[in-house]
Enzyme design. Structure first.
Site, PDB file in Angstrom:
ATOM      1  CD  GLU A 280       7.419 -17.367  33.504  1.00 35.62           C
ATOM      2  OE1 GLU A 280       6.736 -18.276  34.027  1.00 35.62           O
ATOM      3  OE2 GLU A 280       7.211 -16.928  32.366  1.00 35.62           O
TER       4      GLU A 280
ATOM      5  CE  LYS B 153      15.841 -24.822  22.296  1.00 35.00           C
ATOM      6  NZ  LYS B 153      14.568 -25.199  21.597  1.00 35.00           N
TER       7      LYS B 153
ATOM      8  CB  CYS C  31       3.905 -20.179  33.343  1.00 39.31           C
ATOM      9  SG  CYS C  31       4.944 -21.214  32.305  1.00 39.31           S
TER      10      CYS C  31
ATOM     11  CD  GLU D 188       2.371 -25.331  34.865  1.00 32.86           C
ATOM     12  OE1 GLU D 188       2.289 -24.126  34.579  1.00 32.86           O
ATOM     13  OE2 GLU D 188       3.406 -26.000  34.691  1.00 32.86           O
TER      14      GLU D 188
END
Length: 476
Positions: A245, A170, A279, A380
């Site tokens: 991840e 997906k 990331c 982040e």
């Protein structure tokens, strides 16, 4: 509207219509369906039906089929590049780099097909010998984000297919178009029907249906840490394997004896590539006091020179952010840093005028000496925003770096081999680069520590996360 790709063909599964938006203009590129649980059931049924034959296919043949698919994708790069830029926003050059890396990863795992082995143990007992068989898991679910939709898919698709699993993937609802076309190309190149299927839809509907589906035996997910925790909780209910991840806040440390200019270039590239939306990206810089201002100003100078524009612009070096929500979050993090004493050295806001008014643009931004508990340090930062701080020494830098809940990547720049090794051992990160730009290699395992994930992608190590071992005893 484009349908999902199931059992070797494009199918129009019912579901709410989702718009795919061009981040550079805000215009609708195309629409897809949110196929939900019924669509997932259809795709999983096709993957389950294809599993036995694909498992029975010798590993060498699976590798050859995967290699042929990778070659076909390479032949179609000119077609795929503009599709990826239109739905994701990145410059054409970066789209070509991403797709090229996706092809290389599939080629890498095609080459590992003949390394898949079990083991034998002689003399377990009198007349008894043992074997360890390596088996695929079954149907694997792959949930992929919008920032690198093809490379992050290949990280999962390569090891899953070569070890004999079938896959239901997906893509993010905002970037499904390249993935749908990629699946068709792989099928046309020889991948059997049902071995690789793509369903489209939202995470909370189609994605959630994958998490709870009893016939999906493993979930490979790349995305935010909060969603990754949800994936792990849901997977526990059916004892699914997981590879996660997740988010990162990668530190880059520069010591007095480093090649400072090279470190500045690495920081700029590592932060502003893909408009900072990665990331695994440089998100914090710590430089020792004697060089810190030089490092900060050097990165700021590079940020000011970057040409911001639409992804398909001939001179564009950095494109728009992918979404308005993402830009809002970066602006809030920057505002927090500035309100609490941080100094903006470059960028700091939205560009104005044509062609920027209709897209999701934000200037490449460098902020100096924000508080260490500011959002740019604790959270982040998923966009073109880079904070820089001065530190006393390596110990101070490592302490600051490890204070983050994340542990994905890290970088150290120094001429002192002892200091470099000490940092590599002590930094809480799954990857550390010494005097190197942040390039990920298929040959090396990659995965985060702490809240940055679980499991490994890349390297031979990834194969273990798509297989199970079975012990067999022979008595003569």
């Amino acid at each position: 509207m484009p349908g999902s790709f199931v059992d070797g063909q494009t199918v129009d599964l019912p579901g709410d219509e989702l718009e795919v938006i061009d981040p550079a203009t805000g215009a609708v590129v195309d629409t897809v369906a949110d196929v939900g649980p019924d669509g997932v059931d259809h795709a999983v049924a096709a993957a389950s039906a294809a599993f036995s034959d694909w498992w029975a296919t010798p590993a060498s043949e699976r590798g050859a089929i995967l290699r042929a698919g990778a070659e076909a994708l390479r032949d179609h790069l000119d077609e795929l590049v503009p599709i990826l830029t239109a739905e994701q926003g990145k410059p054409l050059r970066e789209s070509r780099l991403e797709l090229g890396r996706a092809v290389e990863t599939l080629e890498h795992y095609a080459g590992l097909a003949l390394t898949i082995r079990g083991a034998a143990v002689a003399d377990l007992d009198r007349g008894a010998r043992g074997m360890v068989l390596t088996r695929p898991l079954g149907v694997v679910g792959a949930i992929v984000p919008w920032n690198f939709p093809t490379t992050l898919l290949s990280n999962k698709l390569g090891p899953a297919l070569v070890t004999g699993n079938t896959v239901v993937a997906k893509p993010d609802e905002t970037t499904p178009l390249t993935t749908l076309r990629l699946a068709a190309i792989l099928h046309d190149a020889g991948l059997p029907a049902g071995v690789f299927n793509v369903v489209t839809g939202r995470g909370e509907t189609t994605g959630q249906a994958m998490l709870v589906h009893p016939d999906i035996r493993k979930l490979a997910f790349t995305g935010s840490t909060p969603v990754g925790k949800h994936v792990m909780r849901e997977a526990a209910n059916t004892m699914k394997r997981v590879t996660l991840e997740l988010g990162g806040s990668d530190p880059l440390i520069v010591l007095d004896d480093a090649d400072v200019d090279a470190a500045i270039s690495a920081a700029s590239m590592g932060r502003f590539f893909n408009c900072g939306q990665a990331c695994l990206a440089i998100k914090r810089v710590y430089a020792t006091e004697s060089i810190a201002e030089r490092v900060a100003e050097g990165i700021a100078a590079k940020a000011r020179k970057l040409v911001l524009g639409p992804g398909d612009g001939a001179s564009t070096q950095i494109g728009p952010m992918h979404s308005a929500d993402g830009r809002d979050l970066i602006e809030a993090q920057l505002a927090d840093a500035v309100e609490r004493g941080g100094e903006v050295l470059a960028g700091g806001g939205r560009p104005e005028g044509d062609p920027f008014d209709d897209g999701f643009y934000h200037q490449p931004t460098v902020v100096w000496d924000a508080p260490h508990d500011a959002l740019v340090s604790t959270d982040e930062t998923f966009g073109p925003l880079l904070p820089v701080w001065a530190v006393a020494d390596l110990d101070d830098a490592i302490e600051r770096a490890n204070a983050s809940p994340f542990g994905l990547g890290s970088s150290v720049w120094t001429a002192d081999l002892g200091a470099a090794m000490a940092a590599a051992e002590r930094l809480d990160a799954g990857y550390t680069w010494i005097n190197s730009r942040t390039k990920v290699y298929d040959e090396l395992p990659f995965g985060g520590l702490k809240e940055s994930g679980y499991g490994k992608e890349h390297g031979e190590e990834a194969l273990a996360f798509y297989t199970e071992q079975k012990s067999v005893v022979f008595r003569t």
